[in-house]
Design a protein around this motif. Structure first.
Motif, PDB file in Angstrom:
ATOM      1  N   ARG A  16       0.823  -1.210   0.000  1.00  0.00           N
ATOM      2  CA  ARG A  16       0.000   0.000   0.000  1.00  0.00           C
ATOM      3  C   ARG A  16       0.859   1.263   0.000  1.00  0.00           C
ATOM      4  NH1 ARG A  16      -4.618  -2.054   4.266  1.00  0.00           N
ATOM      5  NH2 ARG A  16      -5.794  -3.297   2.774  1.00  0.00           N
ATOM      6  N   GLU A  17       1.931   1.267   0.797  1.00  0.00           N
ATOM      7  CA  GLU A  17       2.830   2.427   0.834  1.00  0.00           C
ATOM      8  C   GLU A  17       3.505   2.648  -0.505  1.00  0.00           C
ATOM      9  OE1 GLU A  17       5.535   2.338   4.145  1.00  0.00           O
ATOM     10  OE2 GLU A  17       3.895   2.052   5.574  1.00  0.00           O
ATOM     11  N   ALA A  18       3.732   1.563  -1.249  1.00  0.00           N
ATOM     12  CA  ALA A  18       4.323   1.675  -2.582  1.00  0.00           C
ATOM     13  C   ALA A  18       3.275   2.089  -3.611  1.00  0.00           C
ATOM     14  CB  ALA A  18       4.969   0.353  -2.981  1.00  0.00           C
ATOM     15  N   GLY A  19       2.011   2.165  -3.197  1.00  0.00           N
ATOM     16  CA  GLY A  19       0.941   2.571  -4.101  1.00  0.00           C
ATOM     17  C   GLY A  19       0.618   1.525  -5.151  1.00  0.00           C
ATOM     18  N   LEU A  20       0.774   0.252  -4.785  1.00  0.00           N
ATOM     19  CA  LEU A  20       0.562  -0.833  -5.748  1.00  0.00           C
ATOM     20  C   LEU A  20      -0.680  -1.638  -5.408  1.00  0.00           C
ATOM     21  CD1 LEU A  20       4.237  -2.180  -5.852  1.00  0.00           C
ATOM     22  CD2 LEU A  20       3.129  -0.705  -7.540  1.00  0.00           C
ATOM     23  N   SER A  21      -1.364  -2.068  -6.450  1.00  0.00           N
ATOM     24  CA  SER A  21      -2.455  -3.021  -6.264  1.00  0.00           C
ATOM     25  C   SER A  21      -1.838  -4.407  -6.099  1.00  0.00           C
ATOM     26  CB  SER A  21      -3.375  -3.020  -7.490  1.00  0.00           C
ATOM     27  OG  SER A  21      -2.660  -3.527  -8.619  1.00  0.00           O
ATOM     28  N   GLN A  22      -2.635  -5.360  -5.669  1.00  0.00           N
ATOM     29  CA  GLN A  22      -2.129  -6.731  -5.590  1.00  0.00           C
ATOM     30  C   GLN A  22      -1.698  -7.209  -6.970  1.00  0.00           C
ATOM     31  OE1 GLN A  22      -5.178  -9.145  -3.762  1.00  0.00           O
ATOM     32  NE2 GLN A  22      -4.447  -8.654  -1.695  1.00  0.00           N
ATOM     33  N   GLU A  23      -2.452  -6.849  -7.981  1.00  0.00           N
ATOM     34  CA  GLU A  23      -2.146  -7.266  -9.354  1.00  0.00           C
ATOM     35  C   GLU A  23      -0.795  -6.693  -9.819  1.00  0.00           C
ATOM     36  OE1 GLU A  23      -2.463  -9.376 -12.699  1.00  0.00           O
ATOM     37  OE2 GLU A  23      -4.046  -9.406 -11.188  1.00  0.00           O
ATOM     38  N   GLU A  24      -0.571  -5.405  -9.571  1.00  0.00           N
ATOM     39  CA  GLU A  24       0.679  -4.763 -10.000  1.00  0.00           C
ATOM     40  C   GLU A  24       1.879  -5.337  -9.238  1.00  0.00           C
ATOM     41  OE1 GLU A  24       3.401  -2.294 -11.989  1.00  0.00           O
ATOM     42  OE2 GLU A  24       1.377  -2.983 -12.467  1.00  0.00           O
ATOM     43  N   LEU A  25       1.731  -5.528  -7.945  1.00  0.00           N
ATOM     44  CA  LEU A  25       2.826  -6.110  -7.169  1.00  0.00           C
ATOM     45  C   LEU A  25       3.138  -7.516  -7.662  1.00  0.00           C
ATOM     46  CD1 LEU A  25       4.830  -5.899  -4.818  1.00  0.00           C
ATOM     47  CD2 LEU A  25       3.022  -6.832  -3.341  1.00  0.00           C
ATOM     48  N   ALA A  26       2.111  -8.294  -7.918  1.00  0.00           N
ATOM     49  CA  ALA A  26       2.304  -9.656  -8.419  1.00  0.00           C
ATOM     50  C   ALA A  26       3.039  -9.642  -9.755  1.00  0.00           C
ATOM     51  CB  ALA A  26       0.951 -10.349  -8.564  1.00  0.00           C
ATOM     52  N   THR A  35      -1.269 -15.365  -5.157  1.00  0.00           N
ATOM     53  CA  THR A  35      -0.175 -15.542  -4.192  1.00  0.00           C
ATOM     54  C   THR A  35      -0.098 -14.342  -3.259  1.00  0.00           C
ATOM     55  OG1 THR A  35       1.093 -16.934  -5.703  1.00  0.00           O
ATOM     56  CG2 THR A  35       2.327 -15.852  -3.938  1.00  0.00           C
ATOM     57  N   VAL A  36      -0.216 -13.149  -3.818  1.00  0.00           N
ATOM     58  CA  VAL A  36      -0.195 -11.933  -3.005  1.00  0.00           C
ATOM     59  C   VAL A  36      -1.367 -11.959  -2.032  1.00  0.00           C
ATOM     60  CG1 VAL A  36      -0.283  -9.411  -3.000  1.00  0.00           C
ATOM     61  CG2 VAL A  36       0.941 -10.611  -4.822  1.00  0.00           C
ATOM     62  N   ALA A  37      -2.555 -12.239  -2.535  1.00  0.00           N
ATOM     63  CA  ALA A  37      -3.750 -12.269  -1.687  1.00  0.00           C
ATOM     64  C   ALA A  37      -3.602 -13.315  -0.590  1.00  0.00           C
ATOM     65  CB  ALA A  37      -4.988 -12.552  -2.532  1.00  0.00           C
ATOM     66  N   ARG A  38      -3.111 -14.485  -0.942  1.00  0.00           N
ATOM     67  CA  ARG A  38      -2.952 -15.570   0.028  1.00  0.00           C
ATOM     68  C   ARG A  38      -1.965 -15.185   1.117  1.00  0.00           C
ATOM     69  NH1 ARG A  38       0.878 -19.233   0.072  1.00  0.00           N
ATOM     70  NH2 ARG A  38       1.393 -18.919  -2.100  1.00  0.00           N
ATOM     71  N   MET A  39      -0.869 -14.533   0.728  1.00  0.00           N
ATOM     72  CA  MET A  39       0.158 -14.171   1.695  1.00  0.00           C
ATOM     73  C   MET A  39      -0.283 -13.006   2.579  1.00  0.00           C
ATOM     74  SD  MET A  39       3.613 -14.960  -0.440  1.00  0.00           S
ATOM     75  CE  MET A  39       4.682 -14.571   0.924  1.00  0.00           C
ATOM     76  N   GLU A  40      -1.080 -12.109   2.032  1.00  0.00           N
ATOM     77  CA  GLU A  40      -1.565 -10.983   2.835  1.00  0.00           C
ATOM     78  C   GLU A  40      -2.636 -11.410   3.835  1.00  0.00           C
ATOM     79  OE1 GLU A  40      -0.762  -7.189  -0.128  1.00  0.00           O
ATOM     80  OE2 GLU A  40      -2.830  -7.717   0.375  1.00  0.00           O
ATOM     81  N   THR A  41      -3.307 -12.520   3.563  1.00  0.00           N
ATOM     82  CA  THR A  41      -4.378 -12.978   4.459  1.00  0.00           C
ATOM     83  C   THR A  41      -4.041 -14.295   5.145  1.00  0.00           C
ATOM     84  OG1 THR A  41      -5.494 -14.182   2.677  1.00  0.00           O
ATOM     85  CG2 THR A  41      -6.156 -11.886   3.040  1.00  0.00           C
ATOM     86  N   LEU A  42      -2.883 -14.862   4.842  1.00  0.00           N
ATOM     87  CA  LEU A  42      -2.476 -16.160   5.383  1.00  0.00           C
ATOM     88  C   LEU A  42      -3.538 -17.222   5.130  1.00  0.00           C
ATOM     89  CD1 LEU A  42      -0.717 -15.212   8.720  1.00  0.00           C
ATOM     90  CD2 LEU A  42       0.322 -15.950   6.585  1.00  0.00           C
TER      91      LEU A  42
END
Length: 87
Positions: A16-26, A35-42
């Motif tokens: 969020r601080e980098a201003g990225l969506s989960q899609e962009e970070l992925a 993978t991003v969603a899974r790791m952010e929510t365990l």
């Protein structure tokens, strides 16, 4: 002690601080958005260290060990010693 839940929160905050969506970070990290969603929510109760490292790097962060109770990393301490800042 840092828990996996704490790490998941740190990852989400870094994204969020980098201003990225989960899609962009992925995309930047070369992993699936799920993978991003899974790791952010365990979602599976664990996380891949290699994926975590790639995601943090893609968000502009490094993962560095810090001795419990200290704010400086081992890298910080060694740099201070090389400069002669530490008695």
């Amino acid at each position: 002690m840092t828990t996996l839940s704490d790490v998941a929160d740190m990852l989400r905050n870094a994204r969020r601080e980098a201003g990225l969506s989960q899609e962009e970070l992925a995309r930047r990290a070369g992993v699936a958005r799920s993978t991003v969603a899974r790791m952010e929510t365990l979602a599976r109760g664990d996380m891949s260290v290699s994926a975590l490292l790639r995601l943090l790097e893609a968000a502009g962060y490094d993962l560095k060990p810090v001795r419990h109770g200290h704010v400086r990393t081992l890298e910080d301490i060694l740099a201070e010693q090389r400069r002669g800042d530490v008695p």
